[in-house]
Design a protein around this motif. Structure first.
Motif, PDB file in Angstrom:
ATOM      1  N   CYS A 689       0.829  -1.210   0.000  1.00 31.31           N
ATOM      2  CA  CYS A 689       0.000   0.000   0.000  1.00 31.31           C
ATOM      3  C   CYS A 689       0.864   1.261   0.000  1.00 31.31           C
ATOM      4  O   CYS A 689       0.529   2.253  -0.653  1.00 31.31           O
ATOM      5  CB  CYS A 689      -0.937  -0.003   1.199  1.00 31.31           C
ATOM      6  SG  CYS A 689      -2.241  -1.264   1.115  1.00 31.31           S
ATOM      7  N   PHE A 690       1.996   1.248   0.721  1.00 32.18           N
ATOM      8  CA  PHE A 690       2.905   2.388   0.693  1.00 32.18           C
ATOM      9  C   PHE A 690       3.414   2.626  -0.728  1.00 32.18           C
ATOM     10  O   PHE A 690       3.493   3.771  -1.197  1.00 32.18           O
ATOM     11  CB  PHE A 690       4.097   2.149   1.630  1.00 32.18           C
ATOM     12  CG  PHE A 690       3.744   2.142   3.094  1.00 32.18           C
ATOM     13  CD1 PHE A 690       2.635   2.827   3.573  1.00 32.18           C
ATOM     14  CD2 PHE A 690       4.533   1.458   4.000  1.00 32.18           C
ATOM     15  CE1 PHE A 690       2.314   2.823   4.919  1.00 32.18           C
ATOM     16  CE2 PHE A 690       4.228   1.446   5.345  1.00 32.18           C
ATOM     17  CZ  PHE A 690       3.110   2.118   5.810  1.00 32.18           C
ATOM     18  N   ALA A 691       3.763   1.537  -1.390  1.00 29.57           N
ATOM     19  CA  ALA A 691       4.251   1.660  -2.770  1.00 29.57           C
ATOM     20  C   ALA A 691       3.152   2.218  -3.674  1.00 29.57           C
ATOM     21  O   ALA A 691       3.412   3.038  -4.563  1.00 29.57           O
ATOM     22  CB  ALA A 691       4.736   0.308  -3.276  1.00 29.57           C
ATOM     23  N   ALA A 692       1.918   1.790  -3.429  1.00 33.89           N
ATOM     24  CA  ALA A 692       0.799   2.289  -4.230  1.00 33.89           C
ATOM     25  C   ALA A 692       0.558   3.774  -3.986  1.00 33.89           C
ATOM     26  O   ALA A 692       0.049   4.482  -4.864  1.00 33.89           O
ATOM     27  CB  ALA A 692      -0.463   1.488  -3.915  1.00 33.89           C
ATOM     28  N   MET A 693       0.945   4.268  -2.809  1.00 35.57           N
ATOM     29  CA  MET A 693       0.797   5.695  -2.500  1.00 35.57           C
ATOM     30  C   MET A 693       1.981   6.515  -3.010  1.00 35.57           C
ATOM     31  O   MET A 693       2.028   7.737  -2.818  1.00 35.57           O
ATOM     32  CB  MET A 693       0.638   5.915  -0.990  1.00 35.57           C
ATOM     33  CG  MET A 693      -0.521   5.161  -0.347  1.00 35.57           C
ATOM     34  SD  MET A 693      -2.088   5.282  -1.231  1.00 35.57           S
ATOM     35  CE  MET A 693      -2.525   6.974  -0.888  1.00 35.57           C
ATOM     36  N   GLY A 694       2.938   5.864  -3.671  1.00 34.77           N
ATOM     37  CA  GLY A 694       4.024   6.600  -4.308  1.00 34.77           C
ATOM     38  C   GLY A 694       5.396   6.413  -3.703  1.00 34.77           C
ATOM     39  O   GLY A 694       6.388   6.927  -4.241  1.00 34.77           O
ATOM     40  N   LEU A 695       5.523   5.709  -2.591  1.00 31.73           N
ATOM     41  CA  LEU A 695       6.841   5.493  -1.994  1.00 31.73           C
ATOM     42  C   LEU A 695       7.645   4.503  -2.832  1.00 31.73           C
ATOM     43  O   LEU A 695       7.125   3.465  -3.247  1.00 31.73           O
ATOM     44  CB  LEU A 695       6.696   4.968  -0.559  1.00 31.73           C
ATOM     45  CG  LEU A 695       6.327   6.013   0.496  1.00 31.73           C
ATOM     46  CD1 LEU A 695       5.847   5.355   1.783  1.00 31.73           C
ATOM     47  CD2 LEU A 695       7.530   6.911   0.787  1.00 31.73           C
ATOM     48  N   ARG A 696       8.918   4.830  -3.041  1.00 32.36           N
ATOM     49  CA  ARG A 696       9.772   3.968  -3.863  1.00 32.36           C
ATOM     50  C   ARG A 696      11.014   3.500  -3.102  1.00 32.36           C
ATOM     51  O   ARG A 696      11.969   3.002  -3.697  1.00 32.36           O
ATOM     52  CB  ARG A 696      10.194   4.699  -5.146  1.00 32.36           C
ATOM     53  CG  ARG A 696       9.033   4.944  -6.114  1.00 32.36           C
ATOM     54  CD  ARG A 696       8.461   3.625  -6.632  1.00 32.36           C
ATOM     55  NE  ARG A 696       7.318   3.821  -7.521  1.00 32.36           N
ATOM     56  CZ  ARG A 696       6.060   3.786  -7.111  1.00 32.36           C
ATOM     57  NH1 ARG A 696       5.778   3.557  -5.823  1.00 32.36           N
ATOM     58  NH2 ARG A 696       5.079   3.965  -7.964  1.00 32.36           N
TER      59      ARG A 696
END
Length: 746
Positions: A689-696
């Protein structure tokens, strides 16, 4: 008036020993004990109350009260004068018991006719066993010598309860060391392990609480003290030779081993009639009772040092326990009441798991357990009382549950779980060298967290790309004084060597709150998590910060250096800290030292306020690391040390995810790299979910890299994002149910 000279005290203990050694059942012997004490103290009443469970006291024997009240009269902890003694672990001595605050009238015992009351706790090594009471019709306060004499007798009774069942015929009243037990604690570090109990402080059974000859016992104590001092000196010499990180912890032990007050009190106990080991244990029990009521973390640590020394001394006197060379099993799971960082580091990474009666999720032991990826359960109440060396034990760090001497059905289910985890690890090892690239082409950098040199091999084995967080405070926490700059520089240099060119983000000293330096003057704060900690300490104690930054610069030896400052709450704090580092760079250059070829200066975003900092902050920072553990507790106003509230709030709460997205967007606006660091980064669903919110970029414990990478490689972030957006649009409180359903159908 009872005679209270030292010789009379020894006579009483001698008669008590004869009574305990006499024939008959445990109840019969306990009845004789109450008669003996009443006769010797010249009181009409002597009663023994013992804990039936953690909150209930039961009258188990009496001389003077109504006999039919035995095993029928019960009271809650804190109820009446007896319950008050048990709750506070302090004696109550009053000449007018019926008028004393807290007095409870119990007509079934007939005690209303007795005026004087003296009650002392029966306790052993910090464990409350019960209360010993004497009463008389004469209205008088008992003398200090009489109080002391009754405390000595209570200590001997505590040993009696350890050696036999004296509470009647109910199985629930005695510790049964063959029965399966389940302990529900708190998750300190996730993971599961099966093994055998290895007690950090094996229970020493004092079989001779009463001494025959005070001179002989005093000499035994002196000989044992000398052996203890030599052993501490030997440990210090070995630590110095090996350059161990726990070296200076032992120096505090040496100081306590030479404490004149400690030795004087034990000599006085021996003169009263106790054996050498009983005198040691009496002073230890007093210290442990005091430890429970001390709010100051620094003083508790010092009392814990004294507690550890007492255990070592008891093992020398009795020949029992780990100092006798008891072999540690290959599948050892460490069980302890509590343990300091220096002691834990002595065990090394060979432990399969750790279970503690005390501690907190932010304790030193928890920090080290996370670094080692060893399952840890804390607040497992009374496990050191129930567990014996070699007992089979299952540790479920995911649920905070410990199974001691489990039955076959529990073992079978647990082993199935371990087998599934082992099979999953095999699958993860096959993608160790692969990128965490999603089906939609997004690449997420996965770093690991570390804090010890011993953590660095995991950098290669886990498949992490670098160290997203190196905790530098451990080297400060395990010493008795501020470490030297040269020692720190050498350590940081070895960390970079072991990283072999991979990026290591060094977090500057993060102390305060639950991390208290043993050599730092303690400060009383109503809410330490919101108090003087981390960067606030650094900016107020610039000398320590400058010394650490100098060590980091020198450790780089021309290699790239990444430094991040913790707990930044506003732009000015980061700007000031950054300038201090740049000033030290200039000084090191003037001194002719080699500077890092590249310097990255970042900040940990752990307070909501920093997310609303001016744009200049985000532009100035070379990178931002979201400190998820602290940010989450401040966002929800839920103390992560408080079990009542910390689990009420979901990381995948829509509001929290939206806040994370806002931070990502602010960083994207200035081109500032941003990562998420913390326990939640290592949970696959949260990481997705963090990755889906833009975290890379995510940083986590090494064991989590594989599971997170596996799920990311199986997922399309566009699909996950749509699921999250739909949950938000529907007004869901958390996106977890929707994302979990999506993954189960994918």
């Amino acid at each position: 008036m009872v005679q209270t000279s030292e010789s009379e005290s020894r006579k009483l203990l001698g008669r008590l020993r004869e009574t305990l050694a006499s024939h008959g059942g445990e109840q019969e012997r306990l009845n004789r004990v109450t008669h003996l004490i009443a006769d010797s103290m010249r009181t009409e009443v002597c009663s023994v109350y013992l804990f039936r469970d953690n909150d209930t006291l039961e009258l188990c024997a009496t001389e003077g009260l109504k006999p039919d009240a035995v095993h029928k009269t019960r009271m809650r902890l804190g109820e009446g004068l007896v319950g008050k003694v048990a709750a506070t672990s302090n004696p109550i001595n009053t000449a007018n018991a019926p008028q004393a605050p807290g007095f409870r009238f119990m007509p079934e015992t007939g005690e209303e006719v007795y005026s004087s009351f003296l009650g002392v706790p029966i306790q052993r090594l910090g464990q409350r066993v019960g209360v010993l009471v004497v009463q008389s019709k004469e209205a008088r306060s008992f003398s200090d010598d009489e109080v002391y004499a009754l405390e000595v007798v209570a200590m001997v009774l505590a040993e009696m309860t350890e050696l036999g069942a004296i509470l009647g015929d109910s199985d629930s009243l005695t510790p049964l060391h063959k029965r399966a037990q389940v302990f529900r604690g708190v998750v300190g570090q996730e993971g599961s392990a099966e093994g055998r109990v290895f007690l950090h402080d094996p229970r020493v059974v004092v079989t001779n609480p009463i001494g025959d000859d005070p001179e002989v016992e005093a000499q035994r104590l002196r000989d044992a003290i000398e052996t203890l001092r030599v052993s501490v000196d030997d440990m210090l010499a070995t630590a110095k030779t090996g350059g161990g990180e726990h070296l200076e912890v032992l120096e505090a032990y040496r100081m306590f081993a030479n404490s004149k007050g400690w030795l004087r009190r034990m000599d006085e106990d021996i003169a009263r009639g106790l054996s050498a080991e009983a005198a040691v244990e009496k002073e230890q029990s007093t210290a442990q009772a005091r430890m429970r009521s001390v709010p100051d973390a620094y003083l508790r640590e010092r009392l814990h040092d004294l507690d550890d020394l007492s255990n070592r001394l008891l093992r020398i006197l009795t020949g029992q326990g780990r100092d006798t060379g008891a072999a540690r099993p290959d599948d050892a799971i460490l069980v302890a009441r509590n343990i300091g960082p220096g002691e834990l580091l002595e065990y090394g990474r060979t432990l399969k798991g750790i279970v503690l009666e005390e501690g907190s999720v932010g304790s030193h032991a928890a920090v080290i357990a996370r670094a080692w990826a060893v399952p840890l359960v804390i607040n497992a109440d009374r496990i050191t009382t129930e567990a014996l060396n070699g007992d089979q034990i299952l540790v479920d760090g995911d649920q905070g549950v410990v199974h001691l001497r489990p039955d076959d059905s529990v073992k079978s289910a647990f082993r199935d779980k371990l087998a599934m985890q082992a099979k999953a690890q095999e699958r993860y090892s096959s993608i160790r060298d692969c990128k965490a690239e999603t089906k939609c082409g997004a690449v997420v950098r996965l770093d690991m967290n570390a804090g010890l040199m011993a953590d660095l091999p995991s950098l290669r084995d886990s498949g992490a790309e670098g160290v997203g967080l190196f905790r530098t405070e451990l080297q400060f926490l395990i010493r008795s004084k501020v470490p030297r700059r040269g020692d720190l520089a050498a350590l940081y240099s070895r960390v970079m060597d072991a990283a072999d060119g991979r990026r290591v983000a060094f977090r500057t000293l993060d102390i305060g709150s639950d991390k208290v330096l043993p050599y730092m003057k303690p400060t009383e704060e109503p809410n330490p998590a919101l108090g003087w900690r981390a960067i606030r300490v650094g900016l107020d104690k610039k000398g320590v910060m400058r010394m650490q930054l100098q060590a980091l610069i020198r450790a780089s030896k021309g290699r790239p250096l990444t430094v991040m400052f913790p707990f930044i709450a506003q732009f000015s704090e980061f700007r000031e800290a950054r300038q201090i580092l740049l000033d030290e760079m200039e000084k090191e250059d003037r001194l002719g030292h080699t500077l890092p070829e590249k310097l990255e200066i970042g900040a940990m975003l752990e307070t909501p306020s920093l997310a609303f900092a001016p744009r200049q902050f985000f532009a100035m920072a070379d990178f931002i690391s979201i400190g998820g553990n602290d940010l989450k507790q401040f966002f929800f106003a839920a103390d992560r040390e408080n079990e009542r509230v910390r689990r009420r709030y979901d990381t995948l709460n829509v509001s929290f995810l939206s806040f994370i997205e806002q931070i990502v967007n602010r960083c994207r606006d200035t081109g500032t790299p941003v990562s998420f660091c913390g326990e939640d980064a290592g949970r696959p669903v949260e990481a997705l979910c963090f990755a889906a919110m833009g975290l890379r970029a995510l940083s986590m414990r090494p064991a989590s890299v594989g599971p997170v990478k596996h799920l990311l490689r199986q997922s399309d972030l566009h699909d996950v994002r749509r699921v999250i957006e739909m949950a938000r649009a529907q007004g869901d409180q958390s996106v977890r149910p929707a994302v979990t359903e999506y993954l189960s159908n994918a």
